[in-house]
Design an enzyme around this catalytic site. Structure first.
Site, PDB file in Angstrom:
ATOM      1  N   ARG A 288      18.695 -15.506  -9.903  1.00  0.00           N
ATOM      2  CA  ARG A 288      17.247 -15.645  -9.776  1.00  0.00           C
ATOM      3  C   ARG A 288      16.677 -16.777 -10.643  1.00  0.00           C
ATOM      4  NH1 ARG A 288      14.025 -11.197  -8.767  1.00  0.00           N
ATOM      5  NH2 ARG A 288      15.712  -9.898  -9.510  1.00  0.00           N
ATOM      6  N   CYS A 354       5.842  -4.055  12.223  1.00  0.00           N
ATOM      7  CA  CYS A 354       5.231  -2.768  12.572  1.00  0.00           C
ATOM      8  C   CYS A 354       5.563  -1.710  11.522  1.00  0.00           C
ATOM      9  CB  CYS A 354       5.718  -2.342  13.954  1.00  0.00           C
ATOM     10  SG  CYS A 354       4.900  -0.857  14.525  1.00  0.00           S
ATOM     11  N   GLU A 355       5.074  -1.924  10.326  1.00  0.00           N
ATOM     12  CA  GLU A 355       5.279  -0.975   9.228  1.00  0.00           C
ATOM     13  C   GLU A 355       4.086  -1.106   8.295  1.00  0.00           C
ATOM     14  OE1 GLU A 355       8.417   0.636   8.005  1.00  0.00           O
ATOM     15  OE2 GLU A 355       9.844  -0.225   9.435  1.00  0.00           O
TER      16      GLU A 355
END
Ligand code: LLP
Length: 429
Positions: A288, A354-355
């Site tokens: 990271r 769609c959440e």
């Protein structure tokens, strides 16, 4: 908002290096990941220089899982980096990018015999995660007529301050072998005919903003190294893992620099190995902190809606960047085509998936936003594209690399044809 050195605002537009993100989005489409090559190089060098100021030999192994794009791996290979690879795929990518096999560590908590075979065949050092794996790799190496070079991953039982899903060194974690079982693991390895234990490995977690857990991990590792020396293990490397966090909340979070990390950890390591009379290579595995802030995710506003909250609906969702949905992660949002406008309202940035949980950013003060505007999600270079998916049959985004005046795709956007490329229709349909 304070920006990383390669980002700037010119004429109201957000720039990555010399490139206007508004123009890049118009040219390459959205969603679009844009990565600044020089920033990746600079972060890698910060690590290398900070660590080598204290000790030699040092090897920085980039954690390829953060972003395994072959172009980035090639950039880092050119800098002399090795890689922490966690799958045969990452191993293959690192080798194809030109990384030196002796600078790779094949990690994983659940490796198949086939995985082990691929690594041993190519003489890649392997971090073993269980006594079962030791038996398996010995047999695999015997069948290949080779000697496997191995380390064991220690579970240092450290409770680090980070999100529970990315704390990997807890006693209850699936990773590593408990400290108490480590001497027996090495004794068993020393008895194996086709295995040579050459290192020791740990990783305590990710997105850690404090230094003390790293110092403690170094203390534990030096202590274990002492136990191993007494057993007769010749340690070629000690790998302290990755995990240094980045300041996702600009102006709020404070992340140690690689120099601060080195200044805190290296005295423990250097004094420890000197007292033991050994000089193993120091390995670290940052992911990271090398690539996160090099990259923005550009996403177009499809619509806005005033409901219970003010929603800004964009074309990237957790299919492109899952960190907010998965870890409640915070990423700064910039209106890239009006980056110097004052904040006007509190908005929630929602994706097209769609959440209900498909939110990239919640309750942020943003300038007035309307259809067609361009948002930049910052610090998206680590675990961004790498964790993206085709959920809802949405193709994955393109990745663009910029360097000075140059820019080129390092991955094109997927198409609907790509989505169906691996499908087959059962003959009775
Ligand atoms: N080495 C090992 C063995 C690891 O398991 C990891 C990360 C690293 C190195 C690199 O850690 P870093 O320097 O990037 O913190 N998807 C999550 C992060 C998962 C990290 C898993 N292991 C996220 O988006 O926050």
């Amino acid at each position: 908002m304070n920006l990383s050195p390669h980002l700037s605002v010119r004429g109201g537009h957000l720039y990555v290096g010399e490139h206007d993100t508004v123009r890049l989005a118009a040219e390459f489409g959205t969603p679009l990941y844009v990565t600044d090559e020089e920033r990746v190089r600079a972060r890698y060098r910060e690590y290398r220089d900070a660590l080598t100021a204290h000790y030699d030999p040092v090897q920085v192994l980039y954690a390829a899982k953060a972003n395994g794009n072959p172009a980035l791996l090639r950039v880092l290979a050119g800098e002399g980096a090795g890689a922490d690879v966690f799958s045969p795929g990452e191993l293959e990518l690192a080798l194809r990018a030109g990384m030196d096999p002796s600078r790779l560590l094949f990690n994983g908590s659940s490796k198949s015999r086939e995985d082990l075979r691929l690594a041993v065949e190519r003489r890649i050092r392997v971090s073993l995660d269980s006594p079962d794996e030791l038996d398996a790799i010995d047999q695999v190496a015997e069948a290949l007529g080779q000697t496997a070079l191995v380390a064991f991953r220690v579970n240092p039982a450290l409770d680090v301050p980070t999100h529970p899903k990315i704390a990997t060194g807890l006693a209850s974690s699936k990773f590593g072998i408990p400290h108490a079982a480590i001497p027996d693991a090495y004794r068993a390895a020393l008895r194996k005919e086709h295995v040579r234990p050459v290192g020791i490995h740990c990783h305590i977690g990710s997105q850690i903003l404090a230094l003390e857990p790293f110092v403690e991990a170094a203390r534990v590792m030096v202590r274990i190294a002492g136990e191993l020396v007494r057993l007769g293990v010749e340690l070629e490397f000690i790998d302290l893992g990755g995990g240094l966090g980045i300041p996702y909340r600009h102006g709020v979070d404070r992340a140690p620099s690689p120099r601060e990390y080195a200044d805190a950890v290296m005295p423990v390591f250097v004094d420890g190995v000197r007292e033991l009379g050994i000089r193993p290579a120091l390995w670290v595995e940052p992911g990271r902190s090398i690539v996160a802030d090099s990259t923005v995710l550009l996403t177009r506003v499809n619509s806005t809606k005033d409901a219970d909250r003010r929603f800004v609906n964009v074309d990237a969702g957790f299919n492109q960047l899952i960190r907010p949905a998965m870890y409640g992660a915070y990423h700064e949002v910039v209106v890239a085509n009006r980056a110097d406008a004052p904040a006007e309202s509190t908005c929630t940035v929602a994706g097209p998936i769609c959440e209900s949980g498909d939110l990239l950013a919640e309750d942020r003060a943003l300038p007035a936003v309307r259809e067609g505007d361009l948002l930049a999600i910052l610090d998206a270079g680590a675990y961004g594209f790498a964790m993206s998916s085709q959920y809802n049959a949405r193709p994955r985004a393109a990745e663009l690399l910029v360097r000075g005046p140059d820019r080129a795709l390092m991955r094109r956007a997927e198409t609907i044809d790509d989505l169906v490329a691996t499908h087959s229709m059962p003959p009775w349909l």
